[in-house]
Motif scaffolding. Structure first.
Motif, short mmCIF file in Angstrom:
data_model
loop_
_atom_site.label_atom_id
_atom_site.label_comp_id
_atom_site.label_asym_id
_atom_site.label_seq_id
_atom_site.Cartn_x
_atom_site.Cartn_y
_atom_site.Cartn_z
N MET A 215 30.85 57.71 -31.36
CA MET A 215 31.30 58.76 -32.27
C MET A 215 30.12 59.47 -32.90
O MET A 215 30.17 60.69 -33.13
CB MET A 215 32.21 58.16 -33.34
CG MET A 215 32.72 59.18 -34.36
SD MET A 215 33.66 60.53 -33.62
CE MET A 215 35.27 59.75 -33.42
N VAL A 290 36.07 65.12 -27.21
CA VAL A 290 36.66 63.79 -27.05
C VAL A 290 37.30 63.65 -25.68
O VAL A 290 37.18 62.62 -25.01
CB VAL A 290 37.69 63.53 -28.17
CG1 VAL A 290 38.39 62.20 -27.95
CG2 VAL A 290 37.03 63.57 -29.53
N THR A 302 36.47 56.65 -30.46
CA THR A 302 36.34 58.11 -30.47
C THR A 302 37.70 58.79 -30.43
O THR A 302 37.78 59.99 -30.17
CB THR A 302 35.49 58.59 -29.28
OG1 THR A 302 36.10 58.16 -28.05
CG2 THR A 302 34.08 58.02 -29.35
#
Length: 355
Positions: A215, A290, A302
């Protein structure tokens, strides 16, 4: 009777109003047909159990379930609530990091390229803005190759003793990764006060873990591609700040830091609110990066509400729950934007109050 009231009651004023509505009616019709109507239809779908194979307005395979889709996300124990809470946690960390960092970085870049004596200002503006006009899918694909197991980033990290493939596949948050690396906490056996609790199906250990390394990679990519646009907005506002204010502050012996805090930032307050709002909305709606770089991996660290809504509808054919997630996300964005607007209004009123 005042002159303004007489104009409003005059036939000419009435005709102008009719002509005004006539001119804006095409745009209003298009917006209503392609924006408002789909939103209303999606709201209806969020109250259904619908697989997308029939007409949601004529019955068939579309069963009305009321608020059950929303209850599954907030009150009913199960995988749906756990995934939704995980996506909210991930996106909350994304917002808390992206909004202040991107805003501060773009303001700093704008102040750099706004200097009159700086050489090559045009080249710097182009360089800083270029990532913003590049396709996000293309940039995400390049980053995917850079951060894969045999990519350039992991190769560089291996030179300093960091095992790259395991590092970026770690589903733990960076808070626990750092504490575990320092020997302060065994993340395989978290303390009892962190292992307990149940907030939307997640323990405190999961809520406070911080964003994962994957992330953080998405964060770096988003900040890099968004700062150029925000820089241009700040640059246009900086060029409208009267130079007399800065010159007067310099004559009074004010330092650059004091001038930034007491002269420049108050003049940029409306633009600062605009950038903060755009960054907030964009960070809650992150989807394309993503989708390209991990689709929630590793370990759903994520996963975001926008991607979860897409996956529920188009991946699992549960369009009712996908629409419900979208409207919850809309409510979150609306609430955050309202809070920002309220804070700005309160601060403006306080500063404008006579001493």
């Amino acid at each position: 009777m005042s002159r303004t009231a007489a104009r409003r009651r005059s036939p000419r004023g009435g005709r102008q109003g009719v002509w005004g509505w006539l001119f804006v009616s095409p745009a209003t019709l298009v917006l209503g047909l392609f924006l408002l109507l789909p939103v209303v239809m999606a709201l209806w779908v969020s109250l259904l159990e619908w697989d997308g194979q029939s007409n949601p307005f004529t019955g068939g395979r579309a069963d009305f379930v009321g608020l059950d889709n929303y209850r599954e996300l907030f009150t009913e124990d199960g995988l749906d609530r756990t995934l939704f809470a995980t996506s909210l946690r991930n996106n909350a960390y994304f917002v808390l990091i992206f909004v202040p960092v991107a805003t501060a970085l773009s303001l700093g870049l704008a102040m750099v390229v706004n200097q009159r004596l700086l050489r090559g200002r045009g080249l710097l503006r182009t360089t800083f803005y270029f990532p913003s006009v590049t396709s996000s899918i293309a940039v995400s694909t390049v980053f995917l190759f850079l951060f894969q197991g045999s990519g350039a980033v992991n190769t560089l990290l291996s030179w300093i003793g960091v095992n790259g493939p395991n590092w970026f596949a770690d589903a733990r948050g960076i808070v626990w990764v750092a504490l575990d690396g320092l020997g302060l906490m065994d993340t395989d056996r978290p303390p009892g006060f962190l292992a307990g609790g149940n907030v939307l199906g997640l323990t405190w250990f999961e809520w406070l873990s911080g964003p994962s390394v994957a992330m953080c990679t998405l964060l770096f990519l988003t900040i890099w591609t968004s700062s150029g646009t925000f820089m241009l907005i700040f640059l246009a506002a900086l060029q409208d700040v009267p130079h007399e204010l800065e010159e007067a502050a310099a004559l009074d012996g004010v330092t650059r830091r004091q001038s930034l805090w007491h002269v420049t930032l108050p003049a940029l307050r409306p633009v600062l609110f605009l950038v903060l709002t755009l960054a907030l909305i964009g960070s809650w709606q992150v989807f394309d990066m993503v989708y390209v770089m991990g689709q929630g991996a590793p370990g759903n660290t994520t996963l975001t509400p926008a991607f979860l809504s897409y996956r529920s509808g188009f991946g699992e054919a549960d369009y009712g729950q996908g629409a419900a997630i979208a409207f919850v996300l809309f409510a979150i964005i609306l609430a955050c934007t309202g809070v920002q607007r309220w804070l700005l209004r309160e601060r403006t009123a306080r500063l404008g109050r006579p001493r």
